[in-house]
Design an enzyme around this catalytic site. Sequence first.
Site, PDB file in Angstrom:
ATOM      1  N   ASN A   1     -12.566  -3.486   2.936  1.00  0.00           N
ATOM      2  CA  ASN A   1     -13.516  -2.387   3.031  1.00  0.00           C
ATOM      3  C   ASN A   1     -14.480  -2.545   1.859  1.00  0.00           C
ATOM      4  O   ASN A   1     -14.048  -2.636   0.709  1.00  0.00           O
ATOM      5  CB  ASN A   1     -12.796  -1.041   2.980  1.00  0.00           C
ATOM      6  CG  ASN A   1     -11.905  -0.827   4.190  1.00  0.00           C
ATOM      7  OD1 ASN A   1     -12.225  -1.258   5.291  1.00  0.00           O
ATOM      8  ND2 ASN A   1     -10.765  -0.167   3.987  1.00  0.00           N
TER       9      ASN A   1
ATOM     10  N   GLN B   1     -14.257   2.215   1.504  1.00  0.00           N
ATOM     11  CA  GLN B   1     -13.649   1.764   0.239  1.00  0.00           C
ATOM     12  C   GLN B   1     -13.498   2.951  -0.707  1.00  0.00           C
ATOM     13  O   GLN B   1     -14.448   3.708  -0.931  1.00  0.00           O
ATOM     14  CB  GLN B   1     -14.508   0.677  -0.418  1.00  0.00           C
ATOM     15  CG  GLN B   1     -13.834   0.085  -1.656  1.00  0.00           C
ATOM     16  CD  GLN B   1     -14.623  -1.061  -2.292  1.00  0.00           C
ATOM     17  OE1 GLN B   1     -15.721  -1.405  -1.842  1.00  0.00           O
ATOM     18  NE2 GLN B   1     -14.052  -1.648  -3.333  1.00  0.00           N
TER      19      GLN B   1
ATOM     20  N   HIS C   1      -9.959  -5.515  -3.022  1.00  0.00           N
ATOM     21  CA  HIS C   1      -8.616  -5.746  -2.495  1.00  0.00           C
ATOM     22  C   HIS C   1      -8.706  -6.104  -1.029  1.00  0.00           C
ATOM     23  O   HIS C   1      -9.488  -5.525  -0.283  1.00  0.00           O
ATOM     24  CB  HIS C   1      -7.711  -4.512  -2.688  1.00  0.00           C
ATOM     25  CG  HIS C   1      -8.352  -3.231  -2.241  1.00  0.00           C
ATOM     26  ND1 HIS C   1      -9.285  -2.571  -3.010  1.00  0.00           N
ATOM     27  CD2 HIS C   1      -8.212  -2.509  -1.116  1.00  0.00           C
ATOM     28  CE1 HIS C   1      -9.703  -1.490  -2.386  1.00  0.00           C
ATOM     29  NE2 HIS C   1      -9.076  -1.421  -1.221  1.00  0.00           N
TER      30      HIS C   1
ATOM     31  N   HIS D   1      -6.762  -5.870   2.389  1.00  0.00           N
ATOM     32  CA  HIS D   1      -5.637  -5.258   3.098  1.00  0.00           C
ATOM     33  C   HIS D   1      -5.069  -6.336   4.034  1.00  0.00           C
ATOM     34  O   HIS D   1      -5.815  -6.923   4.830  1.00  0.00           O
ATOM     35  CB  HIS D   1      -6.102  -4.096   3.979  1.00  0.00           C
ATOM     36  CG  HIS D   1      -6.675  -2.928   3.255  1.00  0.00           C
ATOM     37  ND1 HIS D   1      -5.962  -1.752   3.055  1.00  0.00           N
ATOM     38  CD2 HIS D   1      -7.898  -2.720   2.705  1.00  0.00           C
ATOM     39  CE1 HIS D   1      -6.743  -0.874   2.422  1.00  0.00           C
ATOM     40  NE2 HIS D   1      -7.910  -1.428   2.197  1.00  0.00           N
TER      41      HIS D   1
ATOM     42  N   ASP E   1       0.850  -1.183   0.000  1.00  0.00           N
ATOM     43  CA  ASP E   1       0.000   0.000   0.000  1.00  0.00           C
ATOM     44  C   ASP E   1       0.895   1.245   0.000  1.00  0.00           C
ATOM     45  O   ASP E   1       1.893   1.305   0.718  1.00  0.00           O
ATOM     46  CB  ASP E   1      -0.901  -0.007   1.239  1.00  0.00           C
ATOM     47  CG  ASP E   1      -2.063   0.961   1.118  1.00  0.00           C
ATOM     48  OD1 ASP E   1      -3.221   0.504   1.087  1.00  0.00           O
ATOM     49  OD2 ASP E   1      -1.809   2.188   1.080  1.00  0.00           O
TER      50      ASP E   1
END
Length: 114
Positions: A87, A94, A100, A102, A30
């Site tokens: 999310n 989001q 995706h 995390h 990230d």
Amino acid sequence: MSDCLFCKIVAKEIPAEIVHETGRTLAFRDVNPQAPTHVLVVPKQHHPDAAALARADDGLADDVLKTAHAVAVHEGVAEGGYRVVFNTGPGAGQTVFHVHAHVLGGRPLTWPPG
Ligand code: AMP
């Protein structure tokens, strides 16, 4: 999808620090890490969110979770504990609508999250 940020990362059109890749998933760091380990795991195929991924009945959600765990092992956070977060929807924070996971670890993680 041509205007999707994470599709462009999957296509290697936008650079990212890739930490793991399989035939159907990609994991990259990230850009705004919230923990010492903060890696995003995406399916290479575009699905907007976890709800859409759950409807993909070809084991793709399974692949994403397996890659998330492989990342945790590789990053050395699997034994101490790590968190996998999807999310899902704007109300949950989001911001990128290519699903995706995390993968967060490397520091104590409080519960509940904000
Ligand atoms: P979410 O808010 O759950 O949709 O998460 C989107 C995440 O994507 C955020 O944590 C961002 O920091 C991260 N992000 C945005 N752009 C990039 C990028 N180009 N490379 C890596 N991570 C990104």
